[in-house]
Scaffold this motif. Sequence first.
Motif, PDB file in Angstrom:
ATOM      1  N   ASN A 195     -32.474 -61.548  30.505  1.00 38.53           N
ATOM      2  CA  ASN A 195     -33.896 -61.357  30.783  1.00 38.53           C
ATOM      3  C   ASN A 195     -34.042 -60.874  32.221  1.00 38.53           C
ATOM      4  O   ASN A 195     -33.534 -61.508  33.144  1.00 38.53           O
ATOM      5  N   LEU A 196     -34.716 -59.751  32.404  1.00 35.95           N
ATOM      6  CA  LEU A 196     -34.834 -59.131  33.717  1.00 35.95           C
ATOM      7  C   LEU A 196     -36.302 -58.961  34.071  1.00 35.95           C
ATOM      8  O   LEU A 196     -37.063 -58.372  33.297  1.00 35.95           O
ATOM      9  N   LEU A 197     -36.706 -59.464  35.237  1.00 35.17           N
ATOM     10  CA  LEU A 197     -38.066 -59.244  35.723  1.00 35.17           C
ATOM     11  C   LEU A 197     -38.016 -58.073  36.697  1.00 35.17           C
ATOM     12  O   LEU A 197     -37.329 -58.132  37.713  1.00 35.17           O
ATOM     13  N   VAL A 198     -38.732 -57.015  36.353  1.00 34.37           N
ATOM     14  CA  VAL A 198     -38.669 -55.767  37.120  1.00 34.37           C
ATOM     15  C   VAL A 198     -40.077 -55.351  37.512  1.00 34.37           C
ATOM     16  O   VAL A 198     -40.964 -55.260  36.656  1.00 34.37           O
ATOM     17  N   GLY A 199     -40.292 -55.088  38.805  1.00 34.11           N
ATOM     18  CA  GLY A 199     -41.616 -54.720  39.265  1.00 34.11           C
ATOM     19  C   GLY A 199     -41.666 -53.393  39.985  1.00 34.11           C
ATOM     20  O   GLY A 199     -42.098 -52.378  39.437  1.00 34.11           O
ATOM     21  N   GLU A 200     -41.202 -53.374  41.234  1.00 31.23           N
ATOM     22  CA  GLU A 200     -41.367 -52.200  42.083  1.00 31.23           C
ATOM     23  C   GLU A 200     -40.814 -50.933  41.443  1.00 31.23           C
ATOM     24  O   GLU A 200     -41.451 -49.877  41.486  1.00 31.23           O
ATOM     25  N   ALA A 201     -39.621 -51.006  40.859  1.00 27.81           N
ATOM     26  CA  ALA A 201     -39.017 -49.809  40.269  1.00 27.81           C
ATOM     27  C   ALA A 201     -39.889 -49.238  39.161  1.00 27.81           C
ATOM     28  O   ALA A 201     -40.011 -48.012  39.012  1.00 27.81           O
ATOM     29  N   LEU A 202     -40.513 -50.111  38.370  1.00 29.76           N
ATOM     30  CA  LEU A 202     -41.365 -49.634  37.281  1.00 29.76           C
ATOM     31  C   LEU A 202     -42.661 -49.030  37.802  1.00 29.76           C
ATOM     32  O   LEU A 202     -43.140 -48.021  37.275  1.00 29.76           O
ATOM     33  N   PRO A 231     -42.747 -45.132  33.524  1.00 27.76           N
ATOM     34  CA  PRO A 231     -42.307 -46.530  33.477  1.00 27.76           C
ATOM     35  C   PRO A 231     -41.846 -46.964  32.093  1.00 27.76           C
ATOM     36  O   PRO A 231     -40.932 -47.789  31.963  1.00 27.76           O
ATOM     37  N   GLY A 232     -42.436 -46.393  31.057  1.00 33.27           N
ATOM     38  CA  GLY A 232     -42.003 -46.745  29.719  1.00 33.27           C
ATOM     39  C   GLY A 232     -40.568 -46.345  29.462  1.00 33.27           C
ATOM     40  O   GLY A 232     -39.777 -47.103  28.877  1.00 33.27           O
ATOM     41  N   ALA A 233     -40.194 -45.150  29.921  1.00 34.43           N
ATOM     42  CA  ALA A 233     -38.813 -44.698  29.742  1.00 34.43           C
ATOM     43  C   ALA A 233     -37.854 -45.611  30.494  1.00 34.43           C
ATOM     44  O   ALA A 233     -36.763 -45.932  29.996  1.00 34.43           O
ATOM     45  N   LEU A 234     -38.253 -46.061  31.694  1.00 36.40           N
ATOM     46  CA  LEU A 234     -37.366 -46.943  32.458  1.00 36.40           C
ATOM     47  C   LEU A 234     -37.216 -48.304  31.758  1.00 36.40           C
ATOM     48  O   LEU A 234     -36.128 -48.866  31.750  1.00 36.40           O
ATOM     49  N   VAL A 235     -38.291 -48.820  31.188  1.00 34.48           N
ATOM     50  CA  VAL A 235     -38.178 -50.068  30.415  1.00 34.48           C
ATOM     51  C   VAL A 235     -37.133 -49.914  29.330  1.00 34.48           C
ATOM     52  O   VAL A 235     -36.249 -50.768  29.149  1.00 34.48           O
ATOM     53  N   ARG A 236     -37.204 -48.799  28.597  1.00 37.94           N
ATOM     54  CA  ARG A 236     -36.254 -48.593  27.494  1.00 37.94           C
ATOM     55  C   ARG A 236     -34.826 -48.435  28.033  1.00 37.94           C
ATOM     56  O   ARG A 236     -33.875 -48.947  27.442  1.00 37.94           O
ATOM     57  N   GLU A 237     -34.665 -47.731  29.151  1.00 36.11           N
ATOM     58  CA  GLU A 237     -33.325 -47.547  29.730  1.00 36.11           C
ATOM     59  C   GLU A 237     -32.734 -48.872  30.205  1.00 36.11           C
ATOM     60  O   GLU A 237     -31.542 -49.131  30.033  1.00 36.11           O
ATOM     61  N   ILE A 242     -33.832 -55.073  40.866  1.00 35.44           N
ATOM     62  CA  ILE A 242     -33.331 -54.396  39.670  1.00 35.44           C
ATOM     63  C   ILE A 242     -34.051 -53.058  39.574  1.00 35.44           C
ATOM     64  O   ILE A 242     -35.259 -53.002  39.311  1.00 35.44           O
ATOM     65  N   ARG A 243     -33.319 -51.987  39.800  1.00 37.55           N
ATOM     66  CA  ARG A 243     -33.938 -50.668  39.904  1.00 37.55           C
ATOM     67  C   ARG A 243     -33.415 -49.666  38.880  1.00 37.55           C
ATOM     68  O   ARG A 243     -34.123 -48.732  38.514  1.00 37.55           O
ATOM     69  N   THR A 244     -32.181 -49.830  38.438  1.00 35.60           N
ATOM     70  CA  THR A 244     -31.542 -48.807  37.610  1.00 35.60           C
ATOM     71  C   THR A 244     -30.846 -49.449  36.406  1.00 35.60           C
ATOM     72  O   THR A 244     -30.576 -50.649  36.394  1.00 35.60           O
ATOM     73  N   PRO A 245     -30.530 -48.633  35.389  1.00 34.97           N
ATOM     74  CA  PRO A 245     -29.729 -49.155  34.276  1.00 34.97           C
ATOM     75  C   PRO A 245     -28.390 -49.726  34.740  1.00 34.97           C
ATOM     76  O   PRO A 245     -27.891 -50.685  34.143  1.00 34.97           O
ATOM     77  N   ASP A 246     -27.798 -49.154  35.803  1.00 39.01           N
ATOM     78  CA  ASP A 246     -26.549 -49.713  36.333  1.00 39.01           C
ATOM     79  C   ASP A 246     -26.753 -51.140  36.836  1.00 39.01           C
ATOM     80  O   ASP A 246     -25.898 -52.002  36.633  1.00 39.01           O
ATOM     81  N   ASP A 247     -27.882 -51.384  37.502  1.00 44.31           N
ATOM     82  CA  ASP A 247     -28.191 -52.747  37.941  1.00 44.31           C
ATOM     83  C   ASP A 247     -28.306 -53.678  36.741  1.00 44.31           C
ATOM     84  O   ASP A 247     -27.810 -54.813  36.756  1.00 44.31           O
ATOM     85  N   ALA A 248     -28.984 -53.211  35.690  1.00 46.61           N
ATOM     86  CA  ALA A 248     -29.158 -54.029  34.495  1.00 46.61           C
ATOM     87  C   ALA A 248     -27.817 -54.339  33.847  1.00 46.61           C
ATOM     88  O   ALA A 248     -27.560 -55.477  33.427  1.00 46.61           O
TER      89      ALA A 248
END
Length: 259
Positions: free
Chosen positions: A237-244, A250-256, A221-227
């Motif tokens: 519920n999404l577990l995201v590691g490498e992309a963050l 990383p905070g902006a990506l969490v929100r996106e 899971i890397r992008t908002p499109d993936d989400a």
Amino acid sequence: MSVLGQILARKVTEVAERRRALPDAELAARAKDAPALRGFEAALSPPGGPTRIIAEVKRASPSAGAIDATLDAPAQARRYAEAGAAAISVLTDGPGFGGSLDDLRAVRAAVETPLLRKDFVVDAYQLLEARAAGADAALLIVAALSEDGLRRLLDRCGELGLAALVEVHDELDADVALRSGARIIGVNNRNLKTMTVNLATSERILPLLPEGVKGVAESGIRTPDDARRLRRAGAVNLLVGEALVRAADPGALVRELCG
């Protein structure tokens, strides 16, 4: 031997060494004095609920290699917490992921967010370690355990008050997890034999989970499109590691990703 098989063989040796250095009884006493548990399961969305992120702290992985060898675990965790991550996953495996129980302890001291100990659990001793270091949940991988072994570890999690994220990779794993009483099931989109990733794994398995079981989509899971794609399959519920870890913010990506 597969990558998972190699890791598990190493893990058995590691646990035996740590047990000799710190016997079960002493570790159990430390676990009893650990900080109060935070509600990992309650932090996750039920089916149909809002998207929630389990944000992961890791420096490397067998598939990606080095991601950020100098990552400051508590600082990264604070970024996640401030952005509204529902929970934080902390890798504690050293050789494969560059993590340690010291990272877990440091993150526990830095944030109030529920924590998952992410490791390859093969022995109940590791659950005591997780509790003593301040974790609120532990990862249990179906492919790494016998069905009886999974049940025993789930029971031990219950005794310690730990939530269990039970990881599956296919429908057979999911059946085992459900028969064993798993309440939170993570679908890993990474094939542990080939290390390839396919989001279709979550799309296929998450809709099969019964009401009352919380599902988590993991890996790739890397992008908002993936989400959004996974959200359409019911993944809340999404577990995201490498992309963050790789993200400039990383905070902006969490929100996106929460959308």
